[in-house]
Scaffold this active site. Sequence first.
Site, PDB file in Angstrom:
ATOM      1  N   ILE A 154     -23.593   0.607 -17.621  1.00  0.00           N
ATOM      2  CA  ILE A 154     -24.700   1.091 -16.796  1.00  0.00           C
ATOM      3  C   ILE A 154     -24.173   1.709 -15.504  1.00  0.00           C
ATOM      4  O   ILE A 154     -23.245   1.173 -14.892  1.00  0.00           O
ATOM      5  CB  ILE A 154     -25.640  -0.081 -16.424  1.00  0.00           C
ATOM      6  N   CYS A 155     -24.779   2.822 -15.105  1.00  0.00           N
ATOM      7  CA  CYS A 155     -24.448   3.400 -13.806  1.00  0.00           C
ATOM      8  C   CYS A 155     -25.626   3.168 -12.872  1.00  0.00           C
ATOM      9  O   CYS A 155     -26.656   3.819 -12.982  1.00  0.00           O
ATOM     10  CB  CYS A 155     -24.193   4.897 -13.942  1.00  0.00           C
ATOM     11  N   LEU A 156     -25.489   2.197 -12.000  1.00  0.00           N
ATOM     12  CA  LEU A 156     -26.564   1.893 -11.057  1.00  0.00           C
ATOM     13  C   LEU A 156     -25.922   1.386  -9.770  1.00  0.00           C
ATOM     14  O   LEU A 156     -25.117   0.448  -9.805  1.00  0.00           O
ATOM     15  CB  LEU A 156     -27.501   0.828 -11.668  1.00  0.00           C
TER      16      LEU A 156
END
Lengths: 335, 194
Positions: free
Chosen positions: B88-90
Amino acid sequence: MASESGATAVVLDPKSDMQSSVPKLGANSSLSEEGLELNDGTGEGEESVQPNVDQGVAVPAGPARPADDEILLQENSIKAEEAGKMEFIGDKEPLSALAAEYERGNEVFKAKIQKLGETYGSIRRTRGDGNCFFRGFMFAYLERLLHSQDKTELPRMRDRIERCKQELIAIGYTPFTFEDFLEIFMDQLESVLPEEGQPISLSELEVRCRDPNVSNWAVMFFRFVTSAEVQRRAEFFEPFILGLTNLDVKKFCQTSVEPMGEESDHVHITALTDALGIPVRIVYLDRSGGASDDALEINHHDFVPESAPESFKPDTSGLLTLLYRPGHYDILYSL
Amino acid sequence: MAQLDVNRIQKELVEIERDKNSGVSVTIIGGQLSRLTGTIKGPIGTPYEGGIFVVDITLTKSYPFEPPKMTFKTKVWHPNVSSANGAICLDILKDQWSPALTLKTALLSLQALLSTPEPDDPQDAVVAQQYLRNYQDYVTTARNWTNAFATGDRGLQEKVAKLVEMGIPAEAAQAALEKAGGDENAALEVLFSS
């Protein structure tokens, strides 16, 4: 903002941070040219994006972006490297230690440090990890109380912290998210101002303030207090925040106050000193003015909350003083 | 902390348990609090609606000073989630994490990310490009993936039932659907081409 002394207030530039060495991933940072070409090929073809697990052909692996783990690992190794160089809080050193840093440096700095020596005798450095204001402030505060043994401060601070607590709950924070941090800070305060028995020694205070299990938790406590105060007086702080960023008050607190390692500027300092009722003087060491100027002035700014007890106010020996060099705060001691 | 902050994690679990309407849940895997499984309901009005997305959560000894490690276990077609491995890119799971956040707020942020992809800061460049250039295809694929992977047995059983109605034996229907990643038309092709 807080009341000003006769000296010129310097507007801090929060972006001139020489210490935030942790790389941040910007947009597209991992989008290679190759990756973009790959997309051109697959974006049009409907079939290729249909789910098809078993054959595995339709699950295109994008260009590798570092995984969260890898990024964290890198950040941690940078932190560890930083830790090897400098404690959270250093030893008290004579001001000449500061002069030594600039021996071959800028003439204005040299002249200013000499001038600084007319008022201040020692310095205590802090680690440049973005939390230096909070760590410096905490140590200066606790050290001051250790010396003064001003017993009125304990009930006063308890009352302040209770108000902060109510404020945090009113804003919507769940108590367990901040209570542990608050307790760790109160433990330290009670250790320097015990209701019975002897206070801890200065060297014990140093040990504690160098321990991440104390220092980081207390820093986080200050970040909660700062965030709550900024949000409580959102209307007051909004124009200052808009001058620094294009974020609204809530977002500013989420991105620039609450995460560890986010640096402090005059918004943070105003909020924290107001919330706790503790004044602080920030002395600025910068390039302004000329070395040959006889009337070379060292600027400072006093953050003095209205509710501050007399014993901490400017023109008393109780005033907490931090030295600001672009992006960093250390503790200063009067002669 | 020299060891896992059990006290904090337990308080978090109690709070999540108490607020059942939040749309997220967390359960413990095995006996260790360092390995958890979260679930997120796909937001209504998005291609993820109707899906339940499972998230692997790992907590280190530095939690809550370090963010929880989160990856999607359920396959998701989303610009900020790797279609290959669920990474995930957060920002809040990296440099914008704060100890003021919790597992619950992190999962709610993931839910919000499903509603509002950020294709300009992608984890999966292929999905991001599709999102930007062929938005309708993105919606279709994301919805297919949701139906295929995020509806648990329920979605699959409904589709098997449909194929059975068309005269296909249940076992063969299930096998074909699995092979086709849950896509009914693709499953029919598999069945009729063999």
